[in-house]
Design an enzyme around this catalytic site. Structure first.
Site, PDB file in Angstrom:
ATOM      1  N   ASP A  52     137.236 101.590 138.186  1.00  0.00           N
ATOM      2  CA  ASP A  52     137.445 102.633 137.179  1.00  0.00           C
ATOM      3  C   ASP A  52     138.658 102.272 136.325  1.00  0.00           C
ATOM      4  OD1 ASP A  52     139.582 103.193 138.901  1.00  0.00           O
ATOM      5  OD2 ASP A  52     138.462 104.769 139.915  1.00  0.00           O
ATOM      6  N   ASP A  54     142.106 103.759 134.809  1.00  0.00           N
ATOM      7  CA  ASP A  54     143.075 104.854 134.830  1.00  0.00           C
ATOM      8  C   ASP A  54     144.065 104.661 133.694  1.00  0.00           C
ATOM      9  OD1 ASP A  54     142.111 105.846 137.458  1.00  0.00           O
ATOM     10  OD2 ASP A  54     142.844 103.888 138.113  1.00  0.00           O
ATOM     11  N   ASP A 135     152.423 103.298 143.795  1.00  0.00           N
ATOM     12  CA  ASP A 135     152.497 102.831 145.183  1.00  0.00           C
ATOM     13  C   ASP A 135     152.862 101.342 145.308  1.00  0.00           C
ATOM     14  OD1 ASP A 135     150.001 102.131 144.157  1.00  0.00           O
ATOM     15  OD2 ASP A 135     148.864 102.734 145.919  1.00  0.00           O
TER      16      ASP A 135
HETATM   17  P1  ATP Z   1     140.661 101.426 142.844  1.00  0.00           P
HETATM   18  O1  ATP Z   1     140.375 102.436 141.753  1.00  0.00           O
HETATM   19  O2  ATP Z   1     140.121 100.072 142.592  1.00  0.00           O
HETATM   20  O3  ATP Z   1     140.344 101.946 144.205  1.00  0.00           O
HETATM   21  P2  ATP Z   1     143.388 101.931 142.062  1.00  0.00           P
HETATM   22  O4  ATP Z   1     144.673 101.202 142.348  1.00  0.00           O
HETATM   23  O5  ATP Z   1     143.036 102.078 140.621  1.00  0.00           O
HETATM   24  O6  ATP Z   1     142.266 101.203 142.873  1.00  0.00           O
HETATM   25  P3  ATP Z   1     143.326 104.780 142.149  1.00  0.00           P
HETATM   26  O7  ATP Z   1     143.170 105.676 143.329  1.00  0.00           O
HETATM   27  O8  ATP Z   1     142.300 104.793 141.073  1.00  0.00           O
HETATM   28  O9  ATP Z   1     143.503 103.328 142.745  1.00  0.00           O
HETATM   29  O10 ATP Z   1     144.757 105.104 141.544  1.00  0.00           O
HETATM   30  C1  ATP Z   1     145.194 104.661 140.260  1.00  0.00           C
HETATM   31  C2  ATP Z   1     146.663 104.302 140.292  1.00  0.00           C
HETATM   32  O11 ATP Z   1     147.445 105.455 140.643  1.00  0.00           O
HETATM   33  C3  ATP Z   1     147.045 103.267 141.349  1.00  0.00           C
HETATM   34  O12 ATP Z   1     146.815 101.966 140.896  1.00  0.00           O
HETATM   35  C4  ATP Z   1     148.517 103.556 141.537  1.00  0.00           C
HETATM   36  O13 ATP Z   1     149.293 103.012 140.494  1.00  0.00           O
HETATM   37  C5  ATP Z   1     148.555 105.070 141.460  1.00  0.00           C
HETATM   38  N1  ATP Z   1     148.381 105.694 142.798  1.00  0.00           N
HETATM   39  C6  ATP Z   1     147.222 106.004 143.414  1.00  0.00           C
HETATM   40  N2  ATP Z   1     147.440 106.558 144.618  1.00  0.00           N
HETATM   41  C7  ATP Z   1     148.786 106.609 144.761  1.00  0.00           C
HETATM   42  C8  ATP Z   1     149.641 107.075 145.798  1.00  0.00           C
HETATM   43  N3  ATP Z   1     149.153 107.596 146.906  1.00  0.00           N
HETATM   44  N4  ATP Z   1     150.987 106.958 145.593  1.00  0.00           N
HETATM   45  C9  ATP Z   1     151.486 106.429 144.444  1.00  0.00           C
HETATM   46  N5  ATP Z   1     150.728 105.974 143.451  1.00  0.00           N
HETATM   47  C10 ATP Z   1     149.400 106.057 143.581  1.00  0.00           C
HETATM   48 MG    MG Z   2     141.392 103.199 139.895  1.00  0.00          MG
END
Ligand code: ATP
Ligand code: MG
Length: 393
Positions: A52, A54, A135
């Site tokens: 996705d 963000d 994170d």
């Molecule tokens: P994917 O979507 O491929 O699972 P992602 O890293 O994009 O991985 P998301 O859950 O979509 O994960 O979150 C988007 C962004 O928000 C992350 O890349 C990170 O920068 C931030 N994020 C997500 N969860 C947390 C958390 N628990 N604590 C701090 N930052 C977070």
């Molecule tokens: Mg994501």
């Protein structure tokens, strides 16, 4: 902060969702800062297709809502804007900040439990602060669609190159704020085949217990992402190594003797491997397959116990047992109703096949859950051939 200019990286606008680009341009036109961030940037740099896209901006959720008709504000922990399109939803979050005026802010926006866990974290800030609130370093790269540059505040590019999963800031504090980060560290290390940095890894076994404080619906969702997206068996091994497995599955794993635990683990491992294979072949993953397998032996053993103690038939004992086992599981994991219904169907079919394996009627074969049930039945049969288990089962 390092800026990586267009000529020094491989991200092109073509690889980014058109909807995400539209949103970014509109935010810029309206005078806001706006970036693609998180997994979208990380995966494009690595050469993977992002799951996705963000976005992060200095526009507040309310300001975002004013700009987009198709916007919905969600979330209690952090308020986030969801901009909805026909085939995708783009998440737009406002830059999060630190709170310097602790006296006021702690009360209103930034609530912590006495364990240090953040309940609400809705302070807006500058991009630099937003970077520190994320994170992992590899998840904290900001891509600007206008000039195609990447801003790196925490050394994310270097860590991607070196294949290192590194938590931003002091690991212990960051895990205490949000214990789900422990699961995210494991997920990305297995998904991306990256090594967990020493301090990021060291704090996990020490704080593993905090996982039991994560709201049960969030834990269920995180576990599905961790265990059912192609690397379930690798994730299982890491959960075990970091002492998380027994906390997450305290029920059933802490309730039974060693031999039954071996049975539960064997079924779980086999089902995870099966799911990993399916995922790689791009076949649909049904979460009830995994959850019904994890809870099968507790349910089955309990049914036999009730049958013998109460001197009632297997079917009646099974009805009592399944309610009890699903209730026990729900203290930690909140499994959605639809999945619970499917788990019951799977168990019903397994029971039927076990006692009528040579002559399975068409009606049972037509059951929507027959495929999953039969698969578990076959795996179970193999496991139970082992002499140690013949006595128990
Ligand atoms: P994917 O979507 O491929 O699972 P992602 O890293 O994009 O991985 P998301 O859950 O979509 O994960 O979150 C988007 C962004 O928000 C992350 O890349 C990170 O920068 C931030 N994020 C997500 N969860 C947390 C958390 N628990 N604590 C701090 N930052 C977070
Ligand atoms: Mg994501």
């Amino acid at each position: 902060m390092i800026i990586i200019y267009k000529k020094n990286h491989n991200i092109s606008r073509k690889k980014i969702s058109k909807n995400a680009i539209k949103i970014l341009f509109r935010l810029h036109k309206s005078g806001y800062q706006a970036y693609l961030v998180g997994g979208g940037v990380r995966d494009l740099i690595i050469g993977k297709t992002p799951k996705d896209f963000d976005l992060a901006t200095n526009a507040t959720p309310f300001e975002i809502q004013k700009l987009f008709k198709n916007c919905r504000l969600i979330g209690r922990r952090f308020q986030i804007a969801h901009i909805m399109f026909k085939k995708e939803t783009i998440e737009v979050s406002t830059f999060r900040g630190h709170n310097h005026d602790k006296k006021n802010i702690n009360k209103i926006h930034k609530k912590k439990t006495n364990l240090g866990m953040l309940l609400r974290d809705n302070i807006f800030g500058q991009i630099e602060e937003d970077a520190e609130r994320r994170d992992l370093t590899i998840n904290t790269l900001y891509f600007n669609v206008i000039d195609l540059s990447i801003r790196d505040y925490v050394g994310g590019i270097k860590d991607i190159k070196k294949k290192i999963i590194r938590l931003i800031g002091d690991p212990e504090t960051r895990y205490r704020e949000d214990p789900v980060r422990m699961l995210r560290v494991i997920r990305f290390s297995v998904q991306l085949r990256m090594k967990i940095e020493k301090n990021t890894a060291k704090a996990i076994p020490k704080l593993a217990k905090l996982i039991s404080h994560v709201p049960s619906a969030r834990l269920y969702n995180e576990l599905n992402k961790l265990l059912q997206t192609g690397f379930g068996y690798q994730a299982y091994k890491k959960l075990k190594k970091f002492c998380l497995l027994k906390i997450i599955f305290s029920f059933p794993l802490l309730h039974y003797n060693k031999n039954i635990n071996i049975l539960i683990n064997s079924l779980l491992i086999n089902v995870l491997k099966e799911n990993d294979k399916r995922y790689k072949k791009k076949k649909k993953i049904h979460p009830e397959f995994l959850w019904s397998a994890i809870l099968w032996y507790p349910y089955f053993i309990n049914t036999i116990k009730i049958k013998n103690n109460k001197k009632i038939n297997y079917k009646d004992a099974s009805n009592i047992s399944l309610k009890l086992i699903l209730k026990k599981a729900s203290f930690i994991l909140s499994i959605p109703k639809q999945i619970i219904y499917s788990i019951k169907e799977i168990w019903k079919v397994i029971n039927f096949i076990t006692y009528n394996s040579k002559n399975i009627p068409k009606k049972i074969k037509k059951n929507k859950k027959f495929f999953e049930a039969y698969n578990i039945y076959i795996i179970k049969k193999k496991i139970e051939k082992n002499k140690i288990f013949k006595k128990i089962i």
